[in-house]
Design a protein around this motif. Structure first.
Motif, mmCIF file in Angstrom:
data_model
loop_
_atom_site.group_PDB
_atom_site.id
_atom_site.type_symbol
_atom_site.label_atom_id
_atom_site.label_comp_id
_atom_site.label_asym_id
_atom_site.label_seq_id
_atom_site.Cartn_x
_atom_site.Cartn_y
_atom_site.Cartn_z
ATOM 1 N N PHE A 63 2.020 -7.144 -2.346
ATOM 2 C CA PHE A 63 1.364 -7.057 -1.037
ATOM 3 C C PHE A 63 0.017 -7.763 -1.002
ATOM 4 O O PHE A 63 -0.600 -7.894 0.050
ATOM 5 N N SER A 64 -0.472 -8.204 -2.155
ATOM 6 C CA SER A 64 -1.784 -8.830 -2.219
ATOM 7 C C SER A 64 -1.678 -10.304 -1.836
ATOM 8 O O SER A 64 -0.860 -11.034 -2.389
ATOM 9 N N GLY A 68 0.811 -1.208 0.000
ATOM 10 C CA GLY A 68 0.000 0.000 0.000
ATOM 11 C C GLY A 68 0.836 1.245 0.000
ATOM 12 O O GLY A 68 0.920 1.950 -0.989
ATOM 13 N N GLY A 69 1.482 1.544 1.097
ATOM 14 C CA GLY A 69 2.307 2.728 1.190
ATOM 15 C C GLY A 69 1.493 3.998 1.291
ATOM 16 O O GLY A 69 0.285 3.986 1.538
ATOM 17 N N ASP A 70 2.159 5.126 1.100
ATOM 18 C CA ASP A 70 1.518 6.428 1.217
ATOM 19 C C ASP A 70 1.060 6.941 -0.134
ATOM 20 O O ASP A 70 1.611 6.582 -1.175
ATOM 21 N N PRO A 71 0.066 7.830 -0.147
ATOM 22 C CA PRO A 71 -0.357 8.454 -1.403
ATOM 23 C C PRO A 71 0.731 9.399 -1.906
ATOM 24 O O PRO A 71 1.479 9.995 -1.122
ATOM 25 N N ILE A 72 0.801 9.533 -3.212
ATOM 26 C CA ILE A 72 1.786 10.406 -3.861
ATOM 27 C C ILE A 72 1.037 11.409 -4.715
ATOM 28 O O ILE A 72 0.080 11.059 -5.413
ATOM 29 N N ARG A 73 1.470 12.669 -4.687
ATOM 30 C CA ARG A 73 0.784 13.688 -5.472
ATOM 31 C C ARG A 73 0.799 13.325 -6.947
ATOM 32 O O ARG A 73 1.754 12.727 -7.463
ATOM 33 N N THR A 80 -1.810 9.401 -6.420
ATOM 34 C CA THR A 80 -1.570 8.018 -6.839
ATOM 35 C C THR A 80 -1.330 7.202 -5.579
ATOM 36 O O THR A 80 -0.564 7.612 -4.701
ATOM 37 N N TRP A 81 -1.977 6.032 -5.507
ATOM 38 C CA TRP A 81 -1.924 5.231 -4.282
ATOM 39 C C TRP A 81 -1.975 3.763 -4.676
ATOM 40 O O TRP A 81 -2.351 3.402 -5.799
ATOM 41 N N ALA A 112 -12.014 -5.532 0.274
ATOM 42 C CA ALA A 112 -10.587 -5.631 0.006
ATOM 43 C C ALA A 112 -9.986 -6.823 0.729
ATOM 44 O O ALA A 112 -10.325 -7.104 1.880
ATOM 45 N N ALA A 113 -9.067 -7.513 0.069
ATOM 46 C CA ALA A 113 -8.472 -8.732 0.619
ATOM 47 C C ALA A 113 -7.442 -8.456 1.705
ATOM 48 O O ALA A 113 -7.152 -9.324 2.520
ATOM 49 N N GLY A 114 -6.887 -7.242 1.728
ATOM 50 C CA GLY A 114 -5.838 -6.918 2.691
ATOM 51 C C GLY A 114 -4.490 -6.799 2.012
ATOM 52 O O GLY A 114 -4.281 -7.303 0.904
ATOM 53 N N ASN A 115 -3.566 -6.121 2.681
ATOM 54 C CA ASN A 115 -2.239 -5.878 2.118
ATOM 55 C C ASN A 115 -1.153 -6.658 2.852
ATOM 56 O O ASN A 115 -0.038 -6.180 3.017
ATOM 57 N N HIS A 116 -1.480 -7.852 3.301
ATOM 58 C CA HIS A 116 -0.549 -8.631 4.106
ATOM 59 C C HIS A 116 0.174 -9.710 3.319
ATOM 60 O O HIS A 116 0.760 -10.628 3.900
ATOM 61 N N GLY A 117 0.179 -9.621 1.996
ATOM 62 C CA GLY A 117 0.822 -10.654 1.198
ATOM 63 C C GLY A 117 2.323 -10.505 1.082
ATOM 64 O O GLY A 117 2.986 -11.353 0.490
ATOM 65 N N GLY A 118 2.883 -9.405 1.615
ATOM 66 C CA GLY A 118 4.320 -9.184 1.541
ATOM 67 C C GLY A 118 5.097 -10.098 2.459
ATOM 68 O O GLY A 118 4.545 -10.934 3.168
ATOM 69 N N VAL A 119 6.404 -9.920 2.476
ATOM 70 C CA VAL A 119 7.270 -10.813 3.244
ATOM 71 C C VAL A 119 7.652 -10.247 4.599
ATOM 72 O O VAL A 119 8.379 -10.874 5.345
ATOM 73 N N ALA A 120 7.174 -9.034 4.932
ATOM 74 C CA ALA A 120 7.552 -8.439 6.209
ATOM 75 C C ALA A 120 6.450 -7.530 6.706
ATOM 76 O O ALA A 120 5.594 -7.080 5.940
#
Length: 428
Positions: free
Chosen positions: A329-330, A132-137, A370-371, A281-289
């Motif tokens: 992340f998915s 996910g992260g932060d939104p970007i202008r 952008t997000w 939404a399925a969640g953003n926990h698919g990453g490795v950390a």
């Protein structure tokens, strides 16, 4: 005053981490509330507050002292298998209630659970992992001015943060004054979540009306960046869902230690009208950390995110910009129904916001950003379904069934076994 009317503000008794919950709360089926309070009373445990919800058919019991309650209930039970560790007092209380009931009623136990924390899944907050992260202008994407079109007459509910009336959204949204985000000078990134989601829905269904109901908060004692307890959220799901909506978008997630559905949220979904389509939404926990960079335990990257993983909900994961592979992340899991664009997506946003309360505001010229996140993949699916819905003729459920039947299954090896479908913008 109902839970819908109260300020959603996590208290100091909140247990943190990905499985956060209110440590003094026990949720019980209302018909079992007297039994549970009776069992607690046998051990001298005092219930500090009781709330009964007609919307949910559940009762919330708040213990006066959870540590003392755990000690008293464990002593009443005596020796028995499966007792949780002492640092989990609420788990000990629930275990004791189930054990005592099982002894007396041929292994039957009352329907009980926790009041868990529900949070956004865009990558911030104590209940999230990675991605996910932060939104970007971003610059305005050149979307055409909205007019009547696909989705005309369709009502899409967004249960989320407050809505900022970004100019491009004009004429396409409805919200009470209390559901609006007005103080953008002090807004956090999370406060733009519902605004971002609303733009994605209306991009696909310009004739629809997005109705926003605020239930997630960005501030509070626990500083949870867009969270609420599941009791408040569940009441809002039922109340909002029974208002005549066609689609209900839920871009937040809750996790459980044992992978079983959380009692409060599953009850809420079960009590919705049969013709209402829920997209989550399925969640953003698919990453490795996790956010601190610590590796996740085995199985964490595929664990179910609720309410998305419930059977009667369309669960949405995120695609990379190539529209061929899932986002890092998915989560990769068989309960995911469809993958949709969710990385570097552009949509409507606040004119300014801050990453945290101690940082200066960041400008987002003209209110575009952008997000990334499965939150936004879910919003796109909600919009596509709304575009094919014709109230009174074609229900949102029928539109969703047609959509899923028409989409190809993913060709990605890691996901092929799950049967997840792939939604590409070129197909819209």
């Amino acid at each position: 005053m109902s839970a819908l009317d109260e300020e959603i503000n996590p208290t100091v008794d909140l247990l943190g981490g990905p499985y956060a919950y209110r440590q003094r709360d026990i949720v019980v089926a209302s018909q079992h509330a007297a039994l549970v309070t009776g069992l607690l009373g046998e051990a001298g445990v005092t219930v500090d507050e009781v709330k009964a919800s007609e919307l949910l058919g559940l009762t919330l019991l708040q213990l006066e002292d959870v540590e003392a309650a755990a000690a008293a209930m464990v002593a009443l039970v005596g020796e028995a298998e499966g007792r949780p560790e002492p640092d989990q007092p609420l788990d000990q209380v629930l275990w004791a209630l189930r054990t005592l009931s099982g002894r007396r009623y041929a292994q039957w136990s009352p329907t009980i659970g926790k009041n868990r924390l529900v949070g956004q899944v865009q990558g911030v907050g104590r209940v999230n992992h990675s991605g996910g992260g932060d939104p970007i202008r971003a610059t305005a994407p050149g979307w055409s001015t909205r007019a009547t079109g696909p989705g005309r007459g369709t009502r899409v509910g967004v249960l989320d943060t407050g809505l900022y009336p970004q100019p491009w959204l004009a004429g396409g949204w409805a919200a009470r004054y209390s559901d609006l985000t007005g103080a953008v000078d002090t807004a956090l990134y999370a406060d733009g979540h519902a605004t971002f989601i609303s733009g994605l829905i209306l991009r696909e269904a310009p004739g629809a009306t997005v109705e926003v109901r605020r239930v997630l908060q960005s501030t509070g004692v626990a500083a949870t960046n867009g969270s609420a307890d599941s009791w408040s959220v569940a009441e809002a799901i039922v109340d909002f869902g029974r208002s005549g909506l066609d689609v209900l978008n839920l871009s937040f997630v809750c996790y459980t230690e044992d992978g079983n559905p959380p009692l409060v949220l599953s009850t809420a979904i079960d009590r919705l009208p049969p013709d209402l389509l829920v997209v989550a939404a399925a969640g953003n926990h698919g990453g490795v950390a996790d956010p601190e960079g610590r590796p996740l335990r085995a199985g964490q990257a595929t664990k179910p995110g609720w309410p998305a993983a419930l059977d009667d909900v369309v669960a949405v994961g995120a695609l990379e910009p190539d529209l061929a592979t899932s986002a890092s992340f998915s989560p990769d899991a068989p309960w995911i129904d469809v993958l949709a664009p969710g990385v570097d997506v552009t949509s409507t946003y606040l004119p300014r916001a801050r990453p945290d309360e101690s940082s200066p505001a960041v400008e987002f010229p003209d209110g575009w950003a952008t997000w990334s996140g499965t939150s936004f993949a879910a919003a796109t699916v909600s919009g596509v379904v709304a575009a094919s819905t014709e109230p009174g003729r074609v229900s949102a459920r029928s539109a969703a069934e047609d959509l899923l039947a028409s989409l190809p299954e993913t060709a990605q090896p890691a996901l092929a076994w799950s049967g997840a479908k792939v939604l590409k913008l070129a197909q819209i």
